[in-house]
Design an enzyme around this catalytic site. Sequence first.
Site, PDB file in Angstrom:
ATOM      1  N   THR A   1      18.341   0.299   0.502  1.00 29.43           N
ATOM      2  CA  THR A   1      18.921   0.678  -0.789  1.00 29.43           C
ATOM      3  C   THR A   1      17.830   0.738  -1.844  1.00 29.43           C
ATOM      4  OG1 THR A   1      20.942  -0.436  -0.132  1.00 29.43           O
ATOM      5  CG2 THR A   1      20.693   0.057  -2.489  1.00 29.43           C
TER       6      THR A   1
ATOM      7  N   GLN B   1      -5.235   3.576  -6.889  1.00 29.48           N
ATOM      8  CA  GLN B   1      -6.067   3.264  -8.064  1.00 29.48           C
ATOM      9  C   GLN B   1      -6.140   4.433  -9.049  1.00 29.48           C
ATOM     10  OE1 GLN B   1      -7.474   0.435  -9.128  1.00 29.48           O
ATOM     11  NE2 GLN B   1      -6.763  -0.744  -7.374  1.00 29.48           N
TER      12      GLN B   1
ATOM     13  N   CYS C   1     -11.713 -13.188   0.020  1.00 33.49           N
ATOM     14  CA  CYS C   1     -11.462 -14.562   0.450  1.00 33.49           C
ATOM     15  C   CYS C   1     -10.265 -14.533   1.386  1.00 33.49           C
ATOM     16  CB  CYS C   1     -11.164 -15.427  -0.755  1.00 33.49           C
ATOM     17  SG  CYS C   1     -10.851 -17.129  -0.331  1.00 33.49           S
TER      18      CYS C   1
HETATM   19  N1  PLP Z   1      -4.408   0.762  -2.003  1.00 31.20           N
HETATM   20  C1  PLP Z   1      -5.280   0.451  -2.975  1.00 31.20           C
HETATM   21  C2  PLP Z   1      -6.491   1.300  -3.167  1.00 31.20           C
HETATM   22  C3  PLP Z   1      -5.059  -0.654  -3.799  1.00 31.20           C
HETATM   23  O1  PLP Z   1      -5.929  -0.957  -4.750  1.00 31.20           O
HETATM   24  C4  PLP Z   1      -3.891  -1.443  -3.578  1.00 31.20           C
HETATM   25  C5  PLP Z   1      -3.631  -2.646  -4.396  1.00 31.20           C
HETATM   26  O2  PLP Z   1      -4.453  -3.499  -4.570  1.00 31.20           O
HETATM   27  C6  PLP Z   1      -3.001  -1.062  -2.561  1.00 31.20           C
HETATM   28  C7  PLP Z   1      -3.296   0.046  -1.807  1.00 31.20           C
HETATM   29  C8  PLP Z   1      -1.746  -1.824  -2.299  1.00 31.20           C
HETATM   30  O3  PLP Z   1      -0.787  -1.633  -3.315  1.00 31.20           O
HETATM   31  P1  PLP Z   1       0.378  -2.688  -3.529  1.00 31.20           P
HETATM   32  O4  PLP Z   1      -0.201  -3.841  -4.270  1.00 31.20           O
HETATM   33  O5  PLP Z   1       1.410  -1.978  -4.334  1.00 31.20           O
HETATM   34  O6  PLP Z   1       0.902  -3.067  -2.182  1.00 31.20           O
END
Ligand code: PLP
Length: 375
Positions: free
Chosen positions: A229, A171, A316
Site C-alpha cells: 500500500t 545524490q 565504519c
Molecule cells: N544511493 C546513493 C548514491 C545514496 O547516497 C544513498 C543514501 O545514502 C542511497 C542510494 C540510499 O538511499 P536511501 O537512504 O533512501 O535508502
Amino acid sequence: MVYLDHAATTPMRQSAIDAWVAHAGARNPGSAYASGRGANAVLQEAREQVAELLGAEPVEVIFTGSGTEADNIGVRGLYGASTSKRVVCSTIEHPAVLEAVRTLEAADGAQVAWLTAGRDGHVRDLSPLDQPAAVAALMWANNETGAIQPVREAAERAAAAGTPLHVDAVQVVGRIPVDFHALGATTLAASAHKFGGPRGTGILLARRSPAPQPVIVGGGQERGIRSGTVDVASASATAAALSEAVLDMEAETTRVTQLRGYLVRGVVAAVPNTLVTTAEPALAGHAHFMFPGADADSMIMLLDVAGIEASAGSACSAGVVRLSHVLEAMGVGREEGMGALRVTLGRTTQREDVDALLAVIADTVERARAAGAMR
Ligand code: PLP
C-alpha cells in the site's frame, strides 16, 4: 548545532511537512470507495508532479520505501527480466547497488564487468558497456566525493548494445536538472530525504519496457513493480519537496558553490598537507578532504564535541573503521583514505556554519593526526 552532512540527509522542507500533515489521514489509495478514490487522487497528483519535474511519464513513476529499494529493483529487477548473466557496474556505486550486484554474482553466478574510477573519482573507460549485458549500473554522482559520472554517454553506449541502464541518481535529484527521457536510462533511483522530503520514501523511474521484475511480490501496486500500500502522505510530501528543490535549484547551486569555495580555500590554508578529493565535475555542495595520517573517527568525534556534524569518508562497519570502498576503488592508500572527511553543504548552510568549521579544523586535524600516529 552546525550540520554539514547534507549528503547523508537534509532537513525536511516546510512545504513537505505541510503536504504530509495535510494528507496524513489519507486512506488506502487502492480502495474503490470514496475515501480510497480521494487518496488515489492525491497519489496521482503527486505522481504527475514528480513525472513532470523529472522528465518522465506519470506511469513511469514508482514510489518505493527508500532509495535503497529503488536501486535494488532497478538492478535486480532488470537482471531478472533478462536471460543474460552479464552485468556491468562501476566500482564506486553506493552499497544499495554494489551489494545488489554482489548478491547476483554470489547467488546466481552473474558475471560482472567493472567500470573503474580514476584517482579523481571519475569513471572514464566505458568500453565494458559495448558488449550486451542483462543490466548496467552507473551512478549519476558519487555520494562520498560528489564526482559526477558520464551517465549520458553511458546511456548511449548501453542502448547501442541493447543493455538496460540503471542510474542511481539519489545524490542528484533536486540538486541538478534531471530529464529521464533525455538521459535515455531504463531505470533511475531517487530518494526523497536527500532533497527535503520525508525519509523512507524513494522513487524509481521505470520505462514501460523493459520493465524490471519485482523484488518483492504482493498485491501488485505500482505496476506490479513494487507491491505494498503506497504511503500517500509521503508521496505528496515528496512531490512538494521536489518542486521546491527544482524551483530553487539554480540560485541554490550558485550560493552553495560560493560557500564551498570559501570552505575549501579556508581548510587548505588552515591545515598543512590537505588533499582535496572532490574533482570537477562535481556536485556543488560536496567537499571531500583527506588529511594523511589523521584518524577519521577521532576527527568526527572532536567535531561532534565542537557541535559540528560531518561525515568520515571511511566506512565504519561493526565498529571496525575500514577504508571506504570508494576511495579504495580510486586507488587511494590507507594513510590518506583513513583520514578522510566529507563535508556536504545544503539548503540550510550559512557562512557562519562554514566559519564554525574553519575555526576548529586545524586543531581537530592536528589532534586526529596524533591519534592516527598511535594506530
Ligand atoms: N544511493 C546513493 C548514491 C545514496 O547516497 C544513498 C543514501 O545514502 C542511497 C542510494 C540510499 O538511499 P536511501 O537512504 O533512501 O535508502
